[in-house]
Design a protein around this motif. Structure first.
Motif, short mmCIF file in Angstrom:
data_model
loop_
_atom_site.label_atom_id
_atom_site.label_comp_id
_atom_site.label_asym_id
_atom_site.label_seq_id
_atom_site.Cartn_x
_atom_site.Cartn_y
_atom_site.Cartn_z
N ALA A 237 17.30 9.94 0.92
CA ALA A 237 17.02 8.75 0.26
C ALA A 237 17.33 8.92 -1.03
CB ALA A 237 15.46 8.54 0.36
N PRO A 238 17.56 7.91 -1.88
CA PRO A 238 18.00 7.73 -3.27
C PRO A 238 16.67 7.88 -4.08
CG PRO A 238 18.35 5.54 -2.49
CD PRO A 238 17.93 6.43 -1.30
N LEU A 239 16.58 8.64 -5.23
CA LEU A 239 15.56 8.64 -6.10
C LEU A 239 15.49 7.56 -7.11
CD1 LEU A 239 15.47 12.71 -6.58
CD2 LEU A 239 14.11 11.17 -4.83
N PRO A 240 14.42 7.09 -7.16
CA PRO A 240 14.49 5.78 -8.23
C PRO A 240 14.27 6.37 -9.56
CG PRO A 240 12.24 6.22 -7.10
CD PRO A 240 13.19 7.05 -6.24
N ALA A 241 14.89 5.93 -10.65
CA ALA A 241 14.85 6.08 -12.04
C ALA A 241 13.77 5.82 -12.60
CB ALA A 241 16.10 5.75 -12.70
N LYS A 242 13.34 6.57 -13.54
CA LYS A 242 12.16 6.24 -14.27
C LYS A 242 12.18 4.70 -15.12
CE LYS A 242 10.02 10.59 -15.59
NZ LYS A 242 9.38 11.39 -16.34
N ALA A 243 13.52 4.40 -15.50
CA ALA A 243 14.03 3.13 -16.08
C ALA A 243 13.45 2.08 -14.99
CB ALA A 243 15.35 2.98 -16.29
#
Length: 67
Positions: A11-17
């Protein structure tokens, strides 16, 4: 359990942004600064050692199961 053991793409990891939009989707109230701060404090960066292989496996399998 058999569905969790599949070999699916990560799964793609979400960025803090992306956190403000994600927190809004999760209905974290904008006035609840303590909850947002706690979530952000535990939000590991994609290359962080906090993303252990076991944690990635669990995340990937859980997302696959929900899908």
């Amino acid at each position: 359990m058999h569905r969790l053991a599949g070999d699916l793409p990560s799964a793609p990891l979400p960025a803090k942004a992306d956190a403000p939009a994600i927190l809004a989707r999760l209905a974290v109230r904008p006035d609840d600064d303590a909850a947002a701060a706690e979530i952000m404090a535990g939000w590991p960066d994609p290359g962080s050692p906090l993303w252990t292989p076991e944690l990635r496996w669990l995340l990937d399998r859980s997302i696959a199961l929900v899908r």
